[in-house]
Design an enzyme around this catalytic site. Structure first.
Site: not given
Length: 748
Positions: A635, A429, A639, A19
């Site tokens: 973050d 980090d 980055d 379907c």
């Protein structure tokens, strides 16, 4: 050319993977549609279209001609509510029909099996079977015949054809039994078989619908974050209450303490503290004031704000996160592409196998084999349902991504989940990942000799002043002072300067409370500071602690260190990652001494500090060249280069544009142990997918020959009734196996 649009729309009426393929091909064949992806497990479609050539309503009309319904509403929330309403009604209707089918089928099957004879028994069986077929299973015939005539046969087509053949053969033997008996051929009746097929399929679908309802809870929880109403200023500067959907960019919205922020906007009046934990998982409130941006779904903890709406409706940050989850749940893993191709030819292949089975039986035994030929042909149609195969991957992906969302892990697509399972190097980090991201008061140092009585008075005044502050560090200081036994004293006057601190007066003296300030980086140059005080503050600053000073008439009285502590589970998380074969590297822009101090505390052996954005990207590329499978957790802003270069990019709870758009995973709480959960989830989801596919293929590999009568010489012949039960069980097993992800412990 107009910019293409893309949205996700709920699809109602799909009963199997075929379907979904039918709906997908129907949408793709619509003029103006650029791309479409339909997911059976989520009952929805991602559609990309050219607004100059078509629109959602025209696409919905095309979908309707294929026998399905596409829901279009003004908002995400209404779409979910409409879909839930329709599915709830469909579930209720199917439940009633399933109960009625069982109430009829149980006595029908019992009478047939124990061979109780009574006048006109065959006609009674026929009437009871017709009720089950027409009223209880009417949907299978409507959908199945429409799909068959349009050239896209599906599971409903198999059910419709198999039960029709069983019923017509039984009806023939009811009306003209002598035609077969005169040729020494048993004129068997299979009314109970047709009824049982319908009943078992209904039961399987009912259980499947019930199980699948729980998979969308995470998405619904996100949608509920947005309030339904808000207060705005009208053109006459009167405050009126309006539905959130009526807010337009530029409207001024009033938010009071404790209320959810309804739209993205910029603060034009007021200051406050905003709880962003619902979006970022970060429990610390964020200090905001005039000019700051706020996001829909967050909560105003303190103060009162007036904001100018900048993004409303589907443009808000919350809506983008919701869309990210929806897109992820609708995405297809690489393995699913092969499964889709198989599913698209599966039903025609099954029908051909059924016809071939009938022909072989008739050729091998002539007219005498007619009953066995029909039973085997019908059993092949019934047992070879594509549902288990079609559900194997999308159901596991949907449940896995939903489970991730509930655990604070937003996965962008199924491919990302597959890639995450194979990583062996993780770059992380420091701030908010290894550390708490929540400050606590660690220590107090006094600048001059002060009596305990005077110290107590100063601390009481400090507590009284900080109690009024909405600065993020204020809560930590107040908590720390209360633990020391201080009780607040209200200052005589109080002024809060955002970004600067507090200025207050008490007993004719002026007190200032805020960050340590100096014309030099050396605190000893601050007028009126002792050597011990200066050296201690210098050490605190070097270690990365937050330092708040309290001055009396510009002479420092005391300094407080506030630290973002190492997360309690950080060391345990790093150890778990290392044991799982993942090498953890601390990649930070902080000073080497600070990074080394944190790394030693949590057991990270490899450090790369003082790294600029380009340096981070170079590190990722170097590790990849060494043959490592690299994941980068940052973050999502400074980055971004490294995130883009990594095999898997992980945004640590910023909720920013880069986190949602660039990163493949977002850890909304920024917790290191959530990365462990994400890796564990990806590995377990892949294992579930492989299990589902294995059993789906094994089921059909064994089931089809069994149904075709390959083992008849050993006295084994699968009746349509048992074939339908096996078919329902196979789909249900895939669903239940996938739902195990909701309960599994996310440990590596």
């Amino acid at each position: 050319m107009a910019k293409p649009k893309q949205e996700t729309f709920p699809i109602i009426g799909m009963m199997c993977a075929v379907c979904a393929n039918t709906v997908e091909s129907t949408i793709r064949d619509t003029a103006g549609v650029i791309a479409a992806s339909v997911n059976f497990a989520t009952s929805s479609a991602i559609i990309n279209w050219n607004p100059e050539l078509t629109n959602p309503r025209q696409i919905a009309e095309k979908v309707k001609t294929a026998g399905y319904e596409m829901i279009i509403t003004e908002s995400e929330k209404k779409a979910i509510e409409e879909q839930e309403k329709i599915e709830t009604e469909a579930y209720r209707e199917m439940k009633i029909k399933t109960i009625v089918a069982w109430l009829i089928t149980i006595p029908l099957a019992t009478l047939c099996m124990i061979h109780i004879h009574f006048p006109a028994e065959a006609w009674c069986y026929m009437i009871l079977t017709l009720i089950v077929m027409i009223w209880c299973g009417g949907g299978f015939f409507r959908r199945g015949c429409r799909a068959l005539f349009t050239g896209h046969p599906n599971m409903d087509s198999l059910v419709a054809v198999s039960t029709t053949v069983s019923f017509l053969f039984s009806l023939f033997n009811t009306i003209w039994p002598e035609i077969l008996t005169s040729r020494d051929i048993s004129a068997d009746l299979y009314y109970e078989g047709a009824a049982m097929i319908i009943t078992f399929v209904l039961t399987g679908k009912l259980m499947e619908m019930k199980s699948r309802k729980s998979t969308g809870l995470a998405l619904k929880a996100l949608i509920q974050l947005q309030p339904s109403e808000a207060r705005i200023f009208d053109t006459h500067n009167n405050i009126i209450t309006v539905p959130v959907s009526d807010i337009k960019p530029g409207d001024r919205v009033i938010i009071r303490q404790g209320e959810k922020i309804p739209v993205d906007g910029i603060i034009t009046e007021g200051i406050g503290s905003v709880d962003e934990s619902m979006l970022t998982g970060e429990p610390l409130g964020t200090e905001v004031g005039t000019g700051n941006e706020v996001s829909a779904g967050t909560i105003l903890q303190n103060g009162q704000l007036v904001i100018e709406a900048t993004k409303v409706g589907s443009d808000t940050e919350l809506s983008r996160i919701i869309q990210a989850v929806k897109d992820a749940q609708n995405s297809k893993a690489p393995v699913q592409k092969s499964v889709d191709k198989i599913a698209s030819i599966f039903v025609p292949a099954v029908m051909a196998t059924s016809v071939l089975t009938f022909v072989i039986w008739m050729l091998s035994g002539g007219a005498e084999n007619l009953p066995v030929a029909i039973v085997c042909a019908v059993s092949v149609l019934v047992i070879a349902c594509p549902c288990a195969l079609g559900l194997a991957t999308p159901m596991a992906v949907m449940v896995g991504i939903g489970r991730g969302a509930k655990s604070g892990i937003l996965i962008k697509d199924a491919s990302s989940m597959e890639s995450l399972a194979s990583i062996n190097t993780l770059l992380i980090d420091k701030t908010g990942t290894v550390t708490q991201g929540r400050p606590v008061m660690k220590d107090i140092i006094w600048n001059t000799e002060t009596s305990p009585k005077d110290k107590n008075a100063v601390l009481r005044l400090l507590l009284g002043a900080e109690n009024k502050s909405i600065h993020p560090l204020a809560g930590a200081i107040c908590t720390g002072l209360k633990k020391l036994g201080a009780s607040p004293v209200e200052p005589e006057s109080y002024t809060y300067i955002p970004g600067e601190g507090i200025v207050c007066k008490y007993d004719s003296d002026t007190y200032s409370i805020g960050a340590f300030k100096s014309s030099s980086s050396d605190p000893s140059e601050k007028t009126g500071t002792s050597t011990e005080f200066s050296s201690t503050v210098t050490r605190w600053i070097t270690d990365g602690s937050g330092v708040v000073t309290m001055c009396k008439n510009d002479i420092p009285l005391l300094a407080i260190s506030v630290e973002d502590e190492i997360k309690p589970d950080a060391r345990k998380s790093v150890t778990a990652l290392e044991h799982a074969g993942i090498n953890v590297i601390l990649l930070s822009g902080d000073r080497f001494s600070t990074a080394k101090n944190v790394a030693e505390k949590v057991g990270i052996k490899h450090i790369e500090a003082e790294a600029r954005p380009a340096d981070k990207q170079n590190t990722v590329e170097r590790l990849k060249q060494e043959g490592k499978k690299v994941a980068m957790a940052g973050d999502g802003i400074n980055d971004s280069q490294a995130l883009a270069a990594a095999d898997v990019s992980i945004a640590m709870g910023t909720g920013s544009d880069i986190a949602i758009e660039v990163a493949e995973l977002t850890i909304v709480g920024g917790k290191l142990n959530s990365i462990i959960k994400a890796v564990s989830l990806s590995r377990k989801t892949l294992r579930i997918i492989h299990e589902n596919l294995f059993w789906a293929f094994i089921y059909n590999t064994i089931g089809i020959p069994l149904a075709a009568g390959a083992f008849y010489s050993f006295g084994i012949l699968l009746s349509p009734m048992y074939a339908s039960a096996a078919m329902a069980a196979s789909s249900l097993c895939v669903v239940l196996n996938s739902l195990r992800l909701n309960k599994t412990n996310l440990k590596i």
